[in-house]
Design an enzyme around this catalytic site. Structure first.
Site, mmCIF file in Angstrom:
data_model
loop_
_atom_site.group_PDB
_atom_site.id
_atom_site.type_symbol
_atom_site.label_atom_id
_atom_site.label_comp_id
_atom_site.label_asym_id
_atom_site.label_seq_id
_atom_site.Cartn_x
_atom_site.Cartn_y
_atom_site.Cartn_z
ATOM 1 N N LYS A 239 0.877 -1.175 0.000
ATOM 2 C CA LYS A 239 0.000 0.000 0.000
ATOM 3 C C LYS A 239 0.912 1.222 0.000
ATOM 4 O O LYS A 239 1.360 1.689 1.034
ATOM 5 C CB LYS A 239 -0.891 0.004 1.236
ATOM 6 C CG LYS A 239 -2.224 0.778 1.089
ATOM 7 C CD LYS A 239 -2.096 2.241 0.770
ATOM 8 C CE LYS A 239 -1.679 3.059 1.965
ATOM 9 N NZ LYS A 239 -1.635 4.536 1.626
ATOM 10 N N GLU B 130 -0.533 7.530 -1.467
ATOM 11 C CA GLU B 130 -1.446 7.973 -2.520
ATOM 12 C C GLU B 130 -0.959 9.243 -3.219
ATOM 13 O O GLU B 130 -1.519 9.650 -4.244
ATOM 14 C CB GLU B 130 -2.847 8.212 -1.932
ATOM 15 C CG GLU B 130 -2.959 9.349 -0.941
ATOM 16 C CD GLU B 130 -2.533 8.981 0.469
ATOM 17 O OE1 GLU B 130 -2.831 9.782 1.389
ATOM 18 O OE2 GLU B 130 -1.909 7.920 0.671
ATOM 19 N N SER C 49 5.253 8.792 9.611
ATOM 20 C CA SER C 49 5.382 9.635 10.798
ATOM 21 C C SER C 49 5.271 8.792 12.063
ATOM 22 O O SER C 49 4.702 7.698 12.061
ATOM 23 C CB SER C 49 4.297 10.712 10.803
ATOM 24 O OG SER C 49 3.024 10.132 11.031
ATOM 25 N N CYS D 22 13.613 11.109 5.972
ATOM 26 C CA CYS D 22 13.702 10.788 7.396
ATOM 27 C C CYS D 22 15.159 10.760 7.848
ATOM 28 O O CYS D 22 15.440 10.814 9.037
ATOM 29 C CB CYS D 22 13.017 9.469 7.701
ATOM 30 S SG CYS D 22 13.827 8.035 6.986
#
Length: 498
Positions: free
Chosen positions: A173, A176, A226, A281
């Site tokens: 997944k 988007e 996050s 990150c």
């Protein structure tokens, strides 16, 4: 309007939810496509496809699985230019950076090509009288990955490369915000020879994430994003009995000791702080010079470098970085800059007014620099995730060491020095998961593992390397005896090997 579909059972799959997300061109600010959002039933369809595929894929010997990954690697290298253009068009990072994104993921695929060796178990002959003990690693079944927008090539390959190599199937997944590249990767995996269903891609928002976390046939979930969402994914996934590795946010520090090569350190920090518009990150958004003289010189050198820094569109080969991913994210960064001013930090360079001629509606923000940032400020405590560098001054090595060690995040940290003893002590004592010594972005090579500490990671397994192999497999240990001669009496005490 281009429509981005799911990829299920080896082919594009048009969803029926009627829910979509807009995919922007960050350079122009225009919507260039829309991506379908999956229903729970469509998530289940992807999982069932993966479940069927895994039952036969696990029976393929490791050497043949490795050959598929070797071919996948070749296809990625064949299509590198086109894949990088796709990535840049939806994310906004410059083409050279997009190629680096894909290449770092490809290095994990190269590591996974060694799966016949990686899956070897252990064997002890004669552990007891006529008794041998051995172990084997076996796949879990169906694994899932939930990946962020900032590395749409690298992080999916970190996950599915090893998971598929060891005999699992995978449901991805992706974000988007930039979903096209992950679908292309799945198509290339099919072209490489993987059976249909071994790698599926479904799109969506929180509803799709929850469907994956709750699905009983998914045995492991890997997440990067996050920290708040990482904690949510870890809590919900483990509550459902799954293995979960969830990597969160970061606020990486770069300590500069007075004896450092300041010219090199400054250039390293500029690239690490502003590269990819700070949307990493493992970016380095906090620099900690030790001593006033060092801090003053670092400030002046950074300002001089900012004068030469070029912000441009993704396809500009001369640009150091491009736009941020969305208008909402641009506004969030701008709000953090204003908060820093309100908190009393000194805004030395303000990138909020930056406009690129001909691309005024693009999501661009210029390089910003704060000095005299203090430990208690919100902008120091939280992750900005944009082209903003903060200078936090320290008077001593101990004070500088305490800053990353006591921060809520513990992803990466760097120290710049010529003093080997200071570097060695720092590496041993700092409370952070990944350390760079004169290396500004200490992302480990593929055959080591990636993982932070504190609120930067939830779970006890890191990404890729042997940690990844262990995460995506379960160990089975066999104790075997082949008796000869007379039948022995039953034993009513715990067996020993004496």
């Amino acid at each position: 309007m281009r429509e981005i579909t799911h990829f299920i059972d080896g082919a594009a799959y048009a969803g029926a939810s009627g829910r979509y997300g807009d995919v922007f061109n960050p350079n122009t600010g225009e919507v260039q496509a829309r991506v379908q959002f999956a229903t729970d039933a469509e998530v289940d369809k992807a999982v069932q496809s993966a479940l069927r595929a895994q039952q036969t894929w696990a029976l393929v010997n490791p050497q043949r699985r490795a050959r598929v990954l070797f071919e996948f690697k070749r296809l990625i290298e064949r299509d590198m230019d086109a894949l990088a253009e796709i990535l840049s068009s939806e994310h906004g990072k410059v083409i050279a950076d997009s190629k680096g994104d894909i290449q770092r993921g490809l290095e994990v695929i190269e590591f996974a090509c060694g799966v016949p060796h990686l899956l070897k178990g252990e064997y002890t002959e004669g552990a007891g009288p006529g008794i041998d003990v051995y172990s084997m690693r076996q796949p879990l079944g169906v694994a899932a990955g939930i990946t962020p927008f900032n590395f749409p090539g690298m992080i999916p390959m970190w996950m599915f490369g090893i998971a598929i190599a060891v005999g699992n199937s995978f449901v991805l997944k992706p974000s988007e915000k930039d979903p096209t590249l992950p679908v292309k990767l799945a198509e290339l995996m099919m072209e490489a020879g993987a059976p249909s269903g071994v790698l599926n891609v479904i799109h969506g928002d929180k509803a799709a994430v929850d469907a994956l976390l709750d699905h009983p046939d998914i045995k492991a979930v890997s997440f990067v994003g996050s920290s708040d969402i990482a904690h949510y994914v870890y809590s919900r996934g483990t509550a459902a009995g799954k293995r979960v590795q969830a990597m969160g946010g970061a606020k990486n520090h770069g300590l500069i000791l007075p004896d450092a090569d300041l010219e090199q350190a400054t250039k390293d920090i500029i690239g690490a702080a502003y590269g990819s518009a700070g949307e990493r990150c493992m970016a380095l958004p906090v620099v900690v010079p030790v001593g006033k003289k060092t801090a003053d010189e670092v400030r002046e050198r950074v300002l001089a470098e900012l004068e030469t820094l070029k912000v441009g569109i993704s396809t500009d080969a001369q640009a150091q970085y491009g736009p941020v991913v969305s208008a909402a994210h641009k506004q969030k960064i701008s709000d953090y800059i204003q908060l820093g001013v309100d908190e009393g930090a000194e805004l030395v360079a303000d990138g909020r007014g930056f406009k690129l001629q001909g691309y005024e509606q693009g999501f661009f923000i210029g390089p910003s620099l704060f000095d005299n940032v203090k430990k208690g400020m919100t902008t120091y405590h939280e992750e900005i995730f944009g082209p903003v560098l903060q200078i936090v001054r320290a008077e001593s090595f101990e004070e500088a060491l305490d800053l990353p060690s006591s921060h809520q995040y513990g992803n990466g940290v760097a120290i710049f020095t010529r003093n080997g003893r200071a570097a060695r002590e720092f590496a041993a004592r700092v409370n952070v998961g990944m350390v760079g010594i004169n290396v500004p972005i200490p992302v480990p090579v593929a055959y080591h593992s990636f993982g932070g500490w504190k609120r930067s990671a939830f779970g006890d397994a890191n990404q890729h390397g042997m940690e990844g192999v262990r995460f995506y497999t379960k160990t089975k240990t066999i104790t075997a005896r082949w008796p000869e001669g007379a039948v022995e009496d039953s034993a009513f005490v715990i067996p020993t090997m004496q």
